[in-house]
Write a protein that holds these residues in place. Structure first.
Motif: not given
Length: 91
Positions: A76-85
Motif C-alpha cells: 500500500r502507499e504507506g508500506g506493506p500491510v497484512i490483509i486481516g480478512p
C-alpha cells in the motif's frame, strides 16, 4: 535473513518449517480473530500485528510475519500491510 530462494524452499517444505506455512501462521492468530484491526480491508501494519499478537500471548517470530506478508499481504502507499480478512479466512 533468508533470500527468495530460501523462502521458496521453506514454503515448499512447510511440513518441516512450520513458520513458513501460511495456514499454520494464520491459526496462531486465532486469539486475534475478534480484533477490529484484523477485520479491516485496509490491512494492518506488520509491526502492529506483532504487537497485537504479543498482547494476546502469541509470540510471533519474524519469519512468521514474513510468511503472513507473502501469503496475505499487499503493498500500500504507506508500506506493506497484512490483509486481516484474508488471514481470518485461512484460519
Amino acid at each position: 535473513r533468508a533470500d527468495e530462494h530460501c523462502l521458496q524452499y521453506y514454503e515448499q517444505h512447510c511440513d518441516e518449517f512450520p513458520w513458513a506455512d501460511p495456514r499454520a501462521c494464520a491459526k496462531r492468530l486465532i486469539p486475534l480473530s475478534s480484533e477490529a484491526e484484523m477485520k479491516d480491508e485496509a490491512g494492518i501494519d506488520p509491526d502492529r500485528l506483532k504487537d497485537l499478537a504479543a498482547e494476546s500471548g502469541v509470540d510471533l517470530v519474524d519469519h512468521e510475519v514474513i510468511t503472513l506478508l507473502r501469503a496475505f499481504g499487499d503493498d500500500r502507499e504507506g508500506g506493506p500491510v497484512i490483509i486481516g480478512p484474508r488471514v481470518l479466512e485461512a484460519m
